[in-house]
Design a protein around this motif. Structure first.
Motif, short mmCIF file in Angstrom:
data_model
loop_
_atom_site.label_atom_id
_atom_site.label_comp_id
_atom_site.label_asym_id
_atom_site.label_seq_id
_atom_site.Cartn_x
_atom_site.Cartn_y
_atom_site.Cartn_z
N VAL A 16 28.48 -107.96 136.06
CA VAL A 16 27.05 -108.00 135.75
C VAL A 16 26.63 -106.80 134.93
N PHE A 17 27.11 -105.60 135.34
CA PHE A 17 26.64 -104.38 134.72
C PHE A 17 27.50 -103.93 133.55
N SER A 18 28.57 -104.66 133.25
CA SER A 18 29.52 -104.18 132.25
C SER A 18 28.92 -104.07 130.86
N ASN A 19 27.85 -104.81 130.57
CA ASN A 19 27.27 -104.78 129.23
C ASN A 19 25.82 -104.33 129.22
N GLU A 20 25.32 -103.86 130.34
CA GLU A 20 23.90 -103.55 130.40
C GLU A 20 23.60 -102.09 130.11
N ILE A 21 24.39 -101.18 130.69
CA ILE A 21 24.08 -99.78 130.58
C ILE A 21 25.16 -99.12 129.74
N ALA A 22 24.83 -98.60 128.59
CA ALA A 22 25.77 -97.97 127.69
C ALA A 22 25.30 -96.55 127.40
N ASP A 24 26.02 -92.92 124.93
CA ASP A 24 26.58 -92.43 123.69
C ASP A 24 27.95 -91.84 123.98
N SER A 25 28.99 -92.37 123.38
CA SER A 25 30.34 -91.96 123.73
C SER A 25 30.61 -90.51 123.36
N GLN A 26 29.92 -89.97 122.38
CA GLN A 26 30.17 -88.59 122.01
C GLN A 26 29.60 -87.61 123.01
N ASN A 27 28.76 -88.06 123.91
CA ASN A 27 28.21 -87.20 124.95
C ASN A 27 28.92 -87.38 126.28
N SER A 29 32.32 -86.97 128.60
CA SER A 29 33.58 -86.26 128.77
C SER A 29 34.57 -87.17 129.47
N THR A 30 35.50 -87.74 128.73
CA THR A 30 36.47 -88.65 129.32
C THR A 30 37.66 -87.88 129.84
N ASP A 31 38.55 -88.61 130.54
CA ASP A 31 39.66 -87.96 131.24
C ASP A 31 40.60 -87.26 130.29
N THR A 32 40.99 -87.93 129.22
CA THR A 32 42.01 -87.39 128.33
C THR A 32 41.43 -86.51 127.25
N LYS A 33 40.13 -86.28 127.25
CA LYS A 33 39.47 -85.43 126.27
C LYS A 33 39.70 -85.93 124.85
N ASN A 34 39.80 -87.21 124.67
CA ASN A 34 40.00 -87.77 123.34
C ASN A 34 38.67 -87.91 122.64
N ILE A 35 38.73 -87.97 121.33
CA ILE A 35 37.53 -88.24 120.55
C ILE A 35 37.31 -89.74 120.54
N VAL A 36 36.26 -90.21 121.16
CA VAL A 36 35.98 -91.64 121.23
C VAL A 36 34.83 -91.93 120.29
N LEU A 37 35.14 -92.61 119.21
CA LEU A 37 34.12 -92.91 118.22
C LEU A 37 33.50 -94.27 118.48
N PRO A 38 32.22 -94.44 118.20
CA PRO A 38 31.57 -95.73 118.41
C PRO A 38 32.03 -96.76 117.40
N ASN A 39 31.45 -97.91 117.48
CA ASN A 39 31.87 -99.03 116.65
C ASN A 39 31.47 -98.88 115.19
N THR A 40 30.89 -97.74 114.81
CA THR A 40 30.39 -97.58 113.45
C THR A 40 31.40 -96.92 112.53
N TYR A 600 41.20 -98.93 128.35
CA TYR A 600 42.11 -98.49 127.30
C TYR A 600 41.67 -98.97 125.91
N GLN A 601 40.66 -99.79 125.84
CA GLN A 601 40.25 -100.37 124.57
C GLN A 601 39.53 -99.33 123.72
N ARG A 602 39.82 -99.34 122.44
CA ARG A 602 39.16 -98.44 121.50
C ARG A 602 37.72 -98.89 121.22
N HIS A 603 36.91 -97.93 120.79
CA HIS A 603 35.54 -98.20 120.34
C HIS A 603 34.71 -98.91 121.40
N ARG A 604 35.05 -98.73 122.64
CA ARG A 604 34.30 -99.40 123.71
C ARG A 604 33.28 -98.42 124.27
N ASP A 605 32.02 -98.84 124.30
CA ASP A 605 30.96 -97.97 124.80
C ASP A 605 31.18 -97.66 126.27
#
Length: 732
Positions: A16-22, A24-27, A29-40, A600-605
């Motif tokens: 239910v909530f998987s697509n409701e609350i997104a 900004d990926s640049q704000n 802090s993910t586990d692997t400290k990778n640069i996660v860019l949005p779909n743009t 593990y999917q790229r560009h995922r909010d």
């Protein structure tokens, strides 16, 4: 079926909530400290093309620049006078094509290949370099070179997930984005052969100066790092100190005692005096020798009680241990050099129905079984009127002492012995890193708190599980004792522990904005193997700690209670019902398990609610499925599957599980760290490596069991429990 619907209802909020609350990926802090860019990303590339703005790339290709820098390279003009003298001697003999000098020059590459495909290791021929002894000794060093642009241009905005045939190849290098599922294209590990008198600092300064001379003219910069442990000769990098000799003496004496005890026991058996000693003194000697005898411990290893209903869990554990070894082999081998790493990258990039990507909860199986067996065995004892709470410390001390001999042996071997058992370009760094961590933090293992320190500092690669299980056993003993004395209070305490184990991961994940799982991807594993820190908040705080991993254990206790009630009420299910409900439960289990692949999917909010819910229920998934299997096994039968798991062979493998668990990672790291060249993975090669790893791990585990675990286990049984009959002790 009620539990199946309950589980489905518990999973429903994720969908239910998987697509409701997104967010900004640049704000985030993910586990692997990778640069996660949005779909743009691709849209920015389209905008740049539309406006006529194009990136400016170097005219010459990267391999050509390296060749220009390395073709005449030698360590010169450094402060080390001895290094300067040996370098001049090397260059003068190289001009005359002297055999030894050409041999040194021939051992390392100048023109690099495979840069676009992710071949980061350009090793050369390690043994050719160190085989030079006269007039100077060859020293092999593995340097780390990171490539950057010296301009202000941000090439990452032009990056694509896949490049077409006519895209500029430099974009793959300068615009590399670390998503975690690829080997870095902008990092090169280059092997260089230098004279022995030259240090790693000398090579670092000279190589940095030479690369700057060529690369800066093309608006590129490099950062060269050469660690001392990445430089080695044919002489061992590690000193033969007092600890080494003391450990060798201890192991030698242990082998001598076991050998003498086995021979003495064999002679006693041949003379018919195994159970009828002719003298009191002879009886004492025979009793001691029986403890260390391979014959005695081999018989105990072979023993099997087919009427014990818990034996089926031994078969499950042995099967899971093999899967654990395979998982460890894959995780550790990822850090090795590969000539063509594309299949590995595609494996991680294929985030659909990839079961291996969800191995972050692999130990949940063992924790559930531990909780279930603990309740089943101890509840009868704690319900006896004469049993009081003083029994709990005695049992805990017994369990702690039982786990200590193998654990201490592995720590001693890791620090003092294993570093001297091999060599190679990666040996000193990888094995030395393990030894240094154990030198500094061995006391955390003995105090059973090593799972609370930072992941990259833990002694032994997977030693955290031993501490985690002992901590849970302490809690489990208390809970079972309370339940045995007062059912209502015990039920309330268990419900509180289960609730806390669901709430704490949810809260920590939500407020730290972490992912719902610990992602063992390429970048994470490389960071873990190359440095003393894991660079992962999730791994340090949400993977191995007691307060987030205890849920499967508590569900195991709950399963023991439910099974006990069903036995008393003599409730039975038909085999058809058992089969159908198990298949449904397995389907729900696989759905929740494979759902973790979305992380593990790229560009995922990033979705905080989704990640937090999955962090909570991710460790609930496996124990719920196993609890239903335990209920079906108690009230019905799995037929052929029970015979497959409940037999003498699987029971014997289970008795080796503890030793195998502690030795398998060390065995794998020794194999991976001793490689001399990059390899290409094929399906046949992967299966052969898995088979070899399993066989060698169980062989090493068998030796550890017969030399350490079984003999000292019998000694502890006699000292703590005051029992002499090994068979009786083994059954208990």
């Amino acid at each position: 079926m009620f539990r199946a619907w309950a589980l489905l209802a518990f999973i429903f909020p994720v969908v239910v909530f998987s697509n409701e609350i997104a967010f900004d990926s640049q704000n985030v802090s993910t586990d692997t400290k990778n640069i996660v860019l949005p779909n743009t990303i691709n849209s920015k590339l389209d905008d740049s093309i539309a406006t006529g703005i194009e990136p400016i790339y170097p005219e010459s290709w990267l391999a050509n620049l390296f060749y220009q820098s390395l073709v005449g390279f030698s360590v010169t003009d450094v402060g080390n006078s001895a290094c300067q003298l040996q370098s001049k001697l090397y260059l003068s003999h190289l001009k005359n094509n002297s055999y030894w000098a050409v041999k040194m020059a021939d051992s390392w590459p100048r023109y690099l290949n495979g840069l676009l495909i992710g071949n980061t290791h350009h090793i050369g021929v390690y043994d050719e370099c160190i085989s030079v002894h006269q007039p100077i000794q060859g020293k092999y060093c593995l340097s780390n070179i990171e490539l950057r642009t010296s301009t202000d241009q941000n090439f990452t905005q032009y990056s694509k997930d896949k490049y077409t045939s006519f895209d500029n190849a430099w974009q793959e290098i300068l615009g590399f984005i670390d998503y975690g599922d690829r080997y870095k294209r902008n990092v090169i590990k280059l092997g260089v052969c230098i004279p022995e008198a030259c240090t790693s600092e000398d090579l670092e300064v000279s190589l940095q100066r030479e690369l700057d001379r060529i690369f800066q003219a093309h608006q590129l910069t490099t950062q060269v790092k050469v660690k001392p442990e990445f430089c080695s000769t044919n002489i061992s990098f590690f000193p033969y100190d007092t600890g080494y000799y003391v450990t060798c003496i201890i192991i030698g004496l242990l082998i001598l005692v076991v050998s003498f005890s086995t021979v003495y026991h064999l002679v006693a058996c041949c003379n018919g005096r195994e159970n009828k000693p002719w003298h009191v003194f002879s009886a004492q000697i025979l009793e001691i020798t029986n403890i260390f005898s391979v014959i005695t411990n081999g018989k105990d290893l072979y023993e099997f009680d087919k009427n014990n209903e818990l034996s089926i869990f031994n078969g499950v554990s042995s099967l899971l241990m093999m899967m654990t070894i395979i998982t460890h082999e894959w995780i550790i081998s990822i850090t090795g050099p590969y000539l063509y790493p594309k299949p590995i990258e595609e494996f991680y990039q294929d985030a659909h129905y990839n079961l291996f990507l969800s191995v972050n909860n692999g130990i949940d199986y063992f924790l559930f079984i531990s909780g279930y067996i603990l309740y089943t065995i101890m509840i009868t004892k704690f319900r006896k009127p004469e049993c009081n709470w003083f029994q709990i410390p005695k049992i805990i001390i017994y369990k702690y002492l039982k786990s200590l001999p193998v654990h201490v042996t592995m720590i001693l071997l890791t620090i003092f012995i294993i570093p001297h058992l091999g060599n190679g370009p990666f040996w000193a760094n990888q094995i030395g890193l393990d030894a240094n961590k154990c030198k500094q933090y061995w006391w955390t293992n003995l105090l059973v708190i090593n799972n609370f320190i930072e992941g990259g500092k833990q002694c032994l690669f997977a030693g955290y599980y031993t501490s985690l299980q002992l901590q849970l056993i302490v809690i489990g003993m208390i809970v079972v004792y309370i339940y045995g004395k007062n059912r209502k209070i015990g039920t309330g305490v268990l419900a509180l522990m289960i609730s806390a184990s669901l709430i704490i991961p949810f809260a920590l994940t939500y407020y730290s904005k972490s992912e719902g799982i610990t992602k063992f991807n390429i970048s994470f594993l490389l960071n873990l193997s190359e440095s003393t820190t894991s660079n992962s908040y999730h791994y340090t705080h949400l993977y191995s700690q007691l307060y987030v991993r205890g849920l499967p254990f508590y569900i195991g206790l709950l399963a023991g209670i439910i099974v006990e009630v069903l036995k008393k009420k003599d409730i039975k299910m038909s085999k058809t019902t058992t089969l159908i409900t198990t298949m449904v439960a397995f389907g729900l289990y696989m759905y929740v398990q494979l759902y973790s692949n979305v992380f593990y999917q790229r560009h995922r909010d990033y979705n905080a609610i989704e990640s937090s819910i999955y962090a909570a229920i991710g460790h609930l998934n496996t124990p719920l499925f196993l609890m239903w299997c335990a209920i079906c096994y108690t009230t019905s039968s799995y037929g052929f599957l029970e015979k497959l798991l409940n037999n003498r062979f699987s029971n014997s493998l289970h008795k080796l599980s503890y030793s195998v668990y502690l030795v398998n990672c060390t065995v794998i790291r020794m194999v991976v760290s001793s490689v001399r060249a990059s390899e290409v993975l094929t399906t046949q090669m992967i299966f052969m490596k898995f088979i070899y790893t399993i066989l060698t791990s169980y062989l090493a585990g068998l030796i550890m069991h017969l030399l350490v675990d079984a003999p000292f286990g019998l000694l502890i049984n006699r000292v703590i429990l005051g029992r002499r009959s090994s068979r009786k002790v083994k059954d208990d």
